[in-house]
Design a protein around this motif. Structure first.
Motif, PDB file in Angstrom:
ATOM      1  N   LYS A 290       0.830  -1.211   0.000  1.00  0.00           N
ATOM      2  CA  LYS A 290       0.000   0.000   0.000  1.00  0.00           C
ATOM      3  C   LYS A 290       0.863   1.259   0.000  1.00  0.00           C
ATOM      4  CE  LYS A 290      -2.649  -0.844   3.580  1.00  0.00           C
ATOM      5  NZ  LYS A 290      -3.787  -0.623   4.524  1.00  0.00           N
ATOM      6  N   ARG A 291       1.953   1.205   0.728  1.00  0.00           N
ATOM      7  CA  ARG A 291       2.840   2.373   0.783  1.00  0.00           C
ATOM      8  C   ARG A 291       3.453   2.656  -0.582  1.00  0.00           C
ATOM      9  NH1 ARG A 291       7.637   1.866   4.943  1.00  0.00           N
ATOM     10  NH2 ARG A 291       5.862   1.497   6.324  1.00  0.00           N
ATOM     11  N   ALA A 292       3.886   1.594  -1.270  1.00  0.00           N
ATOM     12  CA  ALA A 292       4.490   1.782  -2.595  1.00  0.00           C
ATOM     13  C   ALA A 292       3.459   2.295  -3.600  1.00  0.00           C
ATOM     14  CB  ALA A 292       5.090   0.466  -3.075  1.00  0.00           C
ATOM     15  N   LEU A 293       2.253   1.719  -3.582  1.00  0.00           N
ATOM     16  CA  LEU A 293       1.221   2.157  -4.529  1.00  0.00           C
ATOM     17  C   LEU A 293       0.796   3.588  -4.261  1.00  0.00           C
ATOM     18  CD1 LEU A 293      -1.000  -1.058  -4.664  1.00  0.00           C
ATOM     19  CD2 LEU A 293       0.681  -0.277  -6.347  1.00  0.00           C
ATOM     20  N   ALA A 294       0.733   3.971  -2.991  1.00  0.00           N
ATOM     21  CA  ALA A 294       0.366   5.348  -2.657  1.00  0.00           C
ATOM     22  C   ALA A 294       1.405   6.342  -3.148  1.00  0.00           C
ATOM     23  CB  ALA A 294       0.183   5.471  -1.150  1.00  0.00           C
ATOM     24  N   ALA A 295       2.649   5.878  -3.275  1.00  0.00           N
ATOM     25  CA  ALA A 295       3.725   6.752  -3.758  1.00  0.00           C
ATOM     26  C   ALA A 295       3.889   6.670  -5.269  1.00  0.00           C
ATOM     27  CB  ALA A 295       5.028   6.387  -3.078  1.00  0.00           C
ATOM     28  N   GLY A 296       3.017   5.901  -5.934  1.00  0.00           N
ATOM     29  CA  GLY A 296       3.089   5.801  -7.382  1.00  0.00           C
ATOM     30  C   GLY A 296       4.128   4.818  -7.881  1.00  0.00           C
ATOM     31  N   ARG A 297       4.570   3.891  -7.038  1.00  0.00           N
ATOM     32  CA  ARG A 297       5.549   2.897  -7.440  1.00  0.00           C
ATOM     33  C   ARG A 297       4.876   1.554  -7.670  1.00  0.00           C
ATOM     34  NH1 ARG A 297       8.040   4.934  -2.774  1.00  0.00           N
ATOM     35  NH2 ARG A 297       7.894   2.870  -1.790  1.00  0.00           N
ATOM     36  N   ASP A 298       5.614   0.637  -8.248  1.00  0.00           N
ATOM     37  CA  ASP A 298       5.091  -0.710  -8.464  1.00  0.00           C
ATOM     38  C   ASP A 298       4.980  -1.459  -7.144  1.00  0.00           C
ATOM     39  OD1 ASP A 298       5.019  -0.256 -11.181  1.00  0.00           O
ATOM     40  OD2 ASP A 298       7.008  -1.132 -11.532  1.00  0.00           O
ATOM     41  N   ASP A 299       4.120  -2.465  -7.143  1.00  0.00           N
ATOM     42  CA  ASP A 299       3.968  -3.315  -5.963  1.00  0.00           C
ATOM     43  C   ASP A 299       5.264  -4.096  -5.742  1.00  0.00           C
ATOM     44  OD1 ASP A 299       3.240  -5.037  -3.971  1.00  0.00           O
ATOM     45  OD2 ASP A 299       1.482  -5.864  -4.988  1.00  0.00           O
ATOM     46  N   PRO A 300       5.929  -3.936  -4.599  1.00  0.00           N
ATOM     47  CA  PRO A 300       7.163  -4.678  -4.349  1.00  0.00           C
ATOM     48  C   PRO A 300       6.926  -6.150  -4.000  1.00  0.00           C
ATOM     49  CG  PRO A 300       6.607  -3.387  -2.426  1.00  0.00           C
ATOM     50  CD  PRO A 300       5.590  -3.039  -3.475  1.00  0.00           C
ATOM     51  N   CYS A 301       5.679  -6.527  -3.720  1.00  0.00           N
ATOM     52  CA  CYS A 301       5.361  -7.901  -3.308  1.00  0.00           C
ATOM     53  C   CYS A 301       4.196  -8.449  -4.136  1.00  0.00           C
ATOM     54  CB  CYS A 301       5.011  -7.956  -1.823  1.00  0.00           C
ATOM     55  SG  CYS A 301       6.157  -7.117  -0.721  1.00  0.00           S
ATOM     56  N   PRO A 302       4.347  -8.551  -5.452  1.00  0.00           N
ATOM     57  CA  PRO A 302       3.203  -8.954  -6.289  1.00  0.00           C
ATOM     58  C   PRO A 302       2.706 -10.369  -6.006  1.00  0.00           C
ATOM     59  CG  PRO A 302       5.236  -8.902  -7.569  1.00  0.00           C
ATOM     60  CD  PRO A 302       5.552  -8.280  -6.264  1.00  0.00           C
ATOM     61  N   SER A 303       3.609 -11.311  -5.751  1.00  0.00           N
ATOM     62  CA  SER A 303       3.178 -12.682  -5.466  1.00  0.00           C
ATOM     63  C   SER A 303       2.402 -12.747  -4.150  1.00  0.00           C
ATOM     64  CB  SER A 303       4.387 -13.622  -5.398  1.00  0.00           C
ATOM     65  OG  SER A 303       5.078 -13.649  -6.627  1.00  0.00           O
ATOM     66  N   HIS A 304       2.853 -12.004  -3.178  1.00  0.00           N
ATOM     67  CA  HIS A 304       2.167 -11.951  -1.894  1.00  0.00           C
ATOM     68  C   HIS A 304       0.775 -11.353  -2.055  1.00  0.00           C
ATOM     69  CE1 HIS A 304       1.338 -10.000   2.116  1.00  0.00           C
ATOM     70  NE2 HIS A 304       1.639 -11.221   2.514  1.00  0.00           N
ATOM     71  N   THR A 305       0.673 -10.248  -2.797  1.00  0.00           N
ATOM     72  CA  THR A 305      -0.614  -9.612  -3.013  1.00  0.00           C
ATOM     73  C   THR A 305      -1.572 -10.530  -3.760  1.00  0.00           C
ATOM     74  OG1 THR A 305       0.482  -7.456  -3.087  1.00  0.00           O
ATOM     75  CG2 THR A 305      -1.754  -7.572  -3.970  1.00  0.00           C
ATOM     76  N   GLU A 306      -1.065 -11.238  -4.765  1.00  0.00           N
ATOM     77  CA  GLU A 306      -1.904 -12.169  -5.518  1.00  0.00           C
ATOM     78  C   GLU A 306      -2.386 -13.314  -4.637  1.00  0.00           C
ATOM     79  OE1 GLU A 306      -4.157 -13.606  -8.486  1.00  0.00           O
ATOM     80  OE2 GLU A 306      -3.087 -11.690  -8.431  1.00  0.00           O
ATOM     81  N   GLY A 307      -1.531 -13.799  -3.760  1.00  0.00           N
ATOM     82  CA  GLY A 307      -1.944 -14.857  -2.838  1.00  0.00           C
ATOM     83  C   GLY A 307      -3.037 -14.394  -1.896  1.00  0.00           C
ATOM     84  N   LEU A 308      -2.927 -13.155  -1.404  1.00  0.00           N
ATOM     85  CA  LEU A 308      -3.970 -12.625  -0.533  1.00  0.00           C
ATOM     86  C   LEU A 308      -5.291 -12.501  -1.270  1.00  0.00           C
ATOM     87  CD1 LEU A 308      -2.020  -9.771   1.338  1.00  0.00           C
ATOM     88  CD2 LEU A 308      -2.473 -12.107   2.116  1.00  0.00           C
ATOM     89  N   ARG A 309      -5.241 -12.079  -2.525  1.00  0.00           N
ATOM     90  CA  ARG A 309      -6.461 -11.954  -3.307  1.00  0.00           C
ATOM     91  C   ARG A 309      -7.089 -13.318  -3.567  1.00  0.00           C
ATOM     92  NH1 ARG A 309      -4.426  -9.751  -7.335  1.00  0.00           N
ATOM     93  NH2 ARG A 309      -4.709  -7.572  -6.754  1.00  0.00           N
ATOM     94  N   THR A 310      -6.272 -14.317  -3.828  1.00  0.00           N
ATOM     95  CA  THR A 310      -6.779 -15.670  -4.074  1.00  0.00           C
ATOM     96  C   THR A 310      -7.512 -16.212  -2.846  1.00  0.00           C
ATOM     97  OG1 THR A 310      -4.975 -16.125  -5.622  1.00  0.00           O
ATOM     98  CG2 THR A 310      -6.126 -18.025  -4.687  1.00  0.00           C
ATOM     99  N   LEU A 311      -7.029 -15.898  -1.663  1.00  0.00           N
ATOM    100  CA  LEU A 311      -7.656 -16.360  -0.430  1.00  0.00           C
ATOM    101  C   LEU A 311      -8.837 -15.498  -0.006  1.00  0.00           C
ATOM    102  CD1 LEU A 311      -4.492 -17.250   1.703  1.00  0.00           C
ATOM    103  CD2 LEU A 311      -6.020 -18.831   0.518  1.00  0.00           C
TER     104      LEU A 311
END
Length: 455
Positions: free
Chosen positions: A391-412
């Motif tokens: 969230k911090r990276a996206l709020a600053a306009g940067r790419d997600d530093p943890c894309p696999s982690h974020t995708e896993g959270l969405r899957t669950l």
């Protein structure tokens, strides 16, 4: 005369007693040779040497024999003194010997010095205490270290019960909803509840006792504790690497091939760090515990949170045990650990990881608890802290530093669709203020690539 001294206050050599018994029960008279009876002595004593000298006995002839009655009398004196010497409490490195109100010290064999654990004497049922070797030079041997005191244990579950069993029988156990007693012991306060009860527990403990709090919960606790307890308060955080399968069962220490001395650690800044280590050491069998200074503890603190976040997420995605994650999904979990570790180092440059060692250490611990199930829970304390980096990276306009982690959270189903886009309008200050697990430090810039040496 020398044997009488043994009987009074000095160590008794058992071979001495055996020789006297053998002499008393053989038909020896003045000047009678003993060359024809060497087997009697060998069977009784098993040795021809002793700490005192019987003239010509080892040569097979007793030139100045002792009457049998005298030998038996000296035997009785020796055995009586031997029994008097048996201590009620032994401390490794020296033995306390009660003697009419006085206390004497006898060194134990060097091969036992420095070992730290506790036993129970099966014969007399008395407690045997082992203390760290740094105390061995003290002139007197206390029964317990000065900083060991009866504790308050809040929470009577598996872990709370285990801590009570490690104590000296004077602890007070409270339920999480029980009021804090006014006459509570002055020792440590072990908080053995779930994370969602922490705020209520802290609130009911008097403020002047907050320095006695010992937190054993998993998860990213530091920002929350700094807010609720205070950054200047010397509370303790115990990184628990031992497991208790059921209430009443003995803890299983998480010693591994990469860390044979164990991984459990406590912060050196905690008021009761030594008392915590002593309590774990005196468990049967003993549990390891390292006291770590701030930089090393901070690294160990995040390493454990990496293990929980990665192994539990992958296990939940595949519906398998911790051992199955390590054996069947090792590449996936290692990639996730590397991703999260890289994001952490971008926010906390003082945290540096050695890639190969990090992966293997966490995998080795997974193998030590292979039969345990994976459970994806307490999101806001565990994986939520790593999602904060996203969230911090996206709020600053940067790419997600943890894309696999974020995708896993969405899957669950832990994230609503488009959750990442929603944070773009939220300020960094707002993000840090809203979450109990919010990180206390911010750093700019993109995450560095996770290379072969460190990240």
């Amino acid at each position: 005369l020398k044997l009488a001294c043994f009987g009074c206050h000095i160590s008794v050599d058992r071979s001495c007693v055996a020789m006297l018994v053998a002499t008393a029960f053989t038909d020896l008279g003045p000047g009678v040779a003993t060359a024809n009876k060497p087997a009697v002595l060998g069977a009784a004593g098993g040795s021809q040497a002793s700490d005192f000298e019987v003239p010509a006995l080892s040569a097979g002839r007793l030139t100045t024999p002792l009457p049998g009655a005298v030998c038996l009398a000296l035997c009785a004196v020796a055995v009586h003194g031997w029994q008097r010497q048996r201590p009620s409490t032994r401390v490794l490195g020296r033995t306390t010997v009660p003697r009419r109100g006085a206390e004497r010290v006898r060194k134990l064999p060097p091969d036992q010095a420095g070992t730290e654990y506790a036993e129970r004497n099966a014969k007399d049922g008395k407690r045997v205490l082992r203390v760290p070797s740094e105390d061995l030079n003290e002139p007197r041997a206390p029964a317990l270290p000065e900083d060991v005191a009866p504790a308050v244990i809040i929470g009577g579950g598996r872990v709370g019960d285990a801590f009570e069993q490690m104590g000296v029988g004077e602890d007070i156990v409270l339920g999480r909803d029980d009021p804090f007693p006014e006459d509570a012991p002055d020792g440590p306060i072990f908080v053995c509840t779930r994370n969602d009860s922490l705020k209520a527990v802290i609130a009911k403990v008097p403020k002047e006792r907050h320095e006695d709090l010992v937190f054993i919960q998993n998860g990213v606790l530091m920002p929350f504790l700094e807010k609720e307890v205070g950054s200047s308060v010397p509370y303790s955080i115990l990184l628990v690497y031992f497991a208790v399968a059921k209430k009443g069962e003995r803890p299983i220490d998480g010693k591994t091939e990469t860390d044979p001395k164990g991984l459990t650690a406590v912060n050196a800044t905690g008021k009761w760090a030594k008392a915590i280590r002593f309590r774990l050491y005196t468990n049967t069998p003993s549990l390891s515990c390292e006291i770590l200074s701030k930089p090393m503890f901070y690294q160990a603190y995040w390493e454990k949170n990496l293990w929980i976040a990665a192994y539990m997420l992958v296990g939940a995605l595949h519906g398998c045990t911790i051992g199955d994650v390590e054996a069947q999904h090792r590449t996936e979990v290692d990639d996730l650990i590397g991703e999260l570790a890289t994001a952490l180092s971008a926010s906390f440059p003082e945290i540096r990881w050695e890639r190969g060692l990090l992966f293997e250490r966490l995998a080795a611990y997974a193998r030590s608890v292979a039969h345990f199930p994976t459970a994806f829970k307490e999101f806001e304390w565990r994986n939520g802290a790593f999602y904060e980096l996203t969230k911090r990276a996206l709020a600053a306009g940067r790419d997600d530093p943890c894309p696999s982690h974020t995708e896993g959270l969405r899957t669950l189903g832990m994230l609503p669709v488009g959750a990442e886009a929603e944070v773009l309008g939220i300020s960094r200050r707002g993000l840090l203020a809203e979450a109990p697990w919010a990180l206390s430090k911010t750093r700019g810039g993109r995450c560095p690539q996770f290379n072969s040496n460190s990240a």
